[in-house]
Write a protein that holds these residues in place. Structure first.
Motif, PDB file in Angstrom:
ATOM      1  N   UNK B 141       0.838  -1.198   0.000  1.00  0.00           N
ATOM      2  CA  UNK B 141       0.000   0.000   0.000  1.00  0.00           C
ATOM      3  C   UNK B 141       0.870   1.244   0.000  1.00  0.00           C
ATOM      4  N   UNK B 142       0.577   2.137  -0.934  1.00  0.00           N
ATOM      5  CA  UNK B 142       1.237   3.447  -0.923  1.00  0.00           C
ATOM      6  C   UNK B 142       0.321   4.373  -0.134  1.00  0.00           C
ATOM      7  N   UNK B 143       0.814   4.875   0.982  1.00  0.00           N
ATOM      8  CA  UNK B 143      -0.012   5.695   1.862  1.00  0.00           C
ATOM      9  C   UNK B 143       0.157   7.155   1.464  1.00  0.00           C
ATOM     10  N   UNK B 144      -0.901   7.688   0.863  1.00  0.00           N
ATOM     11  CA  UNK B 144      -0.828   9.058   0.330  1.00  0.00           C
ATOM     12  C   UNK B 144      -1.391  10.111   1.280  1.00  0.00           C
ATOM     13  N   UNK B 171       9.993   4.229   3.849  1.00  0.00           N
ATOM     14  CA  UNK B 171       9.970   5.481   3.100  1.00  0.00           C
ATOM     15  C   UNK B 171       9.637   5.170   1.633  1.00  0.00           C
ATOM     16  N   UNK B 172       9.000   6.111   0.980  1.00  0.00           N
ATOM     17  CA  UNK B 172       8.732   5.959  -0.451  1.00  0.00           C
ATOM     18  C   UNK B 172       9.962   6.416  -1.215  1.00  0.00           C
ATOM     19  N   UNK B 173      10.511   5.521  -2.021  1.00  0.00           N
ATOM     20  CA  UNK B 173      11.676   5.868  -2.839  1.00  0.00           C
ATOM     21  C   UNK B 173      11.166   6.274  -4.219  1.00  0.00           C
ATOM     22  N   UNK B 174      11.480   7.483  -4.593  1.00  0.00           N
ATOM     23  CA  UNK B 174      10.977   8.017  -5.866  1.00  0.00           C
ATOM     24  C   UNK B 174      11.872   7.523  -6.995  1.00  0.00           C
ATOM     25  N   UNK B 175      11.710   6.249  -7.317  1.00  0.00           N
ATOM     26  CA  UNK B 175      12.573   5.629  -8.328  1.00  0.00           C
ATOM     27  C   UNK B 175      12.129   6.074  -9.724  1.00  0.00           C
ATOM     28  N   UNK B 176      13.026   5.932 -10.703  1.00  0.00           N
ATOM     29  CA  UNK B 176      12.707   6.442 -12.044  1.00  0.00           C
ATOM     30  C   UNK B 176      11.815   5.499 -12.862  1.00  0.00           C
TER      31      UNK B 176
END
Lengths: 59, 299
Positions: B141-144, B171-176
């Motif tokens: 789950x991505x918790x927004x 942590x959410x890693x803002x990968x490309x």
């Protein structure tokens, strides 16, 4: 086209074609219902409904 | 050699492996673990003549116990029970990577939804909730937002198995738009691919596109270290590109600068996608390694 053999679909009872090189334990999709079928024996190929996906399955 | 393949489902991966073993003239014992019984002292008959067992159990629970029993009987098995135990559990996986100094996303764990909310507020939105045991990108789950986080925690606390009451938050890693899967044998990469998707989840099982990836020295080093951290073996090491050296991506005291972060190591790695995406013969490499492993045991 790859070699095929026939087997009975355990859900519908229809004859279906499966790849000739299937392994015991392999899963194939029924061309009739789309259901997952498990190969439980070869020569002749016998199929049964595959187990439902479990939560701990995976890599 | 005689290789026992422990399985409950023959995937394309196992079929490739079986084919390679047969082509080389090795004996194979296909062992459906669903049909076995395990005593405390005597191995199942199916284990009797094998030189090495290969754990390819699709179900994590079966993998964990099969490897334990094999080792109790003194029968070599890959991967080891300890590697399976570490890789099967995301908490243990993260702890092992952190302990080894491998950059890994900041991760905290809590046992109640109130404490889990404290973590989320600390990390900020978005952050990621993962099941402690799970695969193929399921139940991630991505918790927004605060309301989404509260709802998901409540659902898990109310509906879930007790393992779902262990809240593993990362942590959410803002990968490309992609991550990297490396298949490695005792830390030596066999091949690597990127998994690309517009979705934040980039698992191949979720339909991500795959493409061969050339590892640089830093990535190779991290794969070796991540492999060693979990005890080695035939592993799938997952990395994300952080875009720039970001030591802060690791939560540890000894955080180091790295362009990658290792989020997971998989012990029952599926390699068919890599075999198709990359110019490598994964089953051949695996069988080479098994032959060396057995030779090592026998000498």
């Amino acid at each position: 086209m790859a070699d095929t053999v026939t087997a009975e679909d355990p859900i519908t009872g229809e004859e279906i074609e499966v790849p000739a090189d299937v392994e015991v334990g392999e899963i194939i999709d029924s061309p009739v219902t789309g259901a997952e079928l498990e190969v439980i024996s070869v020569d002749p190929v016998e199929l049964e409904e595959a187990p439902e996906l479990e939560e701990d399955w995976g890599e | 050699m005689n290789v026992g393949i422990c399985y409950s489902r023959i995937r394309r991966d196992e079929k490739l492996l079986l084919s390679e073993l047969r082509d080389r003239g090795h004996e194979i014992e296909k062992i459906d673990v669903r049909k076995q019984t395990f005593s405390l002292s005597e191995p199942p008959e199916a284990f009797a003549d094998v030189d090495v067992l290969v754990d390819r159990c699709l179900a994590t629970s079966r993998s964990l116990y099969t490897t334990r029993f094999a080792e109790a009987y003194g029968i070599p098995i890959v991967n080891s029970a300890e590697t399976a135990a570490i890789c099967a559990n995301k908490v243990r996986n993260s702890l092992a990577l952190e302990r080894a100094g491998v950059p890994t996303p900041a991760t905290d764990v809590a046992f109640t939804k109130e404490s889990a909310m404290d973590i989320v507020e600390r990390f900020g939105y978005p952050c990621v909730l993962k099941p402690v045991i799970g695969s193929w990108g399921r139940l991630m789950a991505k918790l927004d937002s605060e309301s989404a986080a509260e709802a998901i925690f409540e659902h898990k606390e109310t509906l879930g198995h007790y393992e779902h009451k262990v809240f593993y938050i990362q942590e959410f890693v803002d990968k490309p738009g992609r991550d990297i899967r490396v298949v490695a044998l005792d830390g030596e990469p066999v091949g690597a691919m990127v998994r690309k998707s517009d979705h934040w989840l980039t698992n191949a099982a979720k339909g991500a596109e795959t493409e061969e990836f050339e590892l640089d020295d830093e990535a190779r080093e991290l794969v070796a270290e991540a492999s060693a951290a979990v005890g080695g073996g035939l592993l799938g090491v997952d990395l994300m590109e952080t875009g720039e050296p970001q030591g802060s991506q690791s939560s540890g005291q000894d955080a180091r600068e790295s362009g990658y972060t290792v989020h997971e190591v998989n012990h029952n790695v599926e390699f068919k996608a890599l075999n198709e995406a990359a110019d490598v013969d994964v089953p051949a490499a695996v069988v080479d390694w098994l032959e060396d492993t057995v030779a090592g045991v026998e000498s």
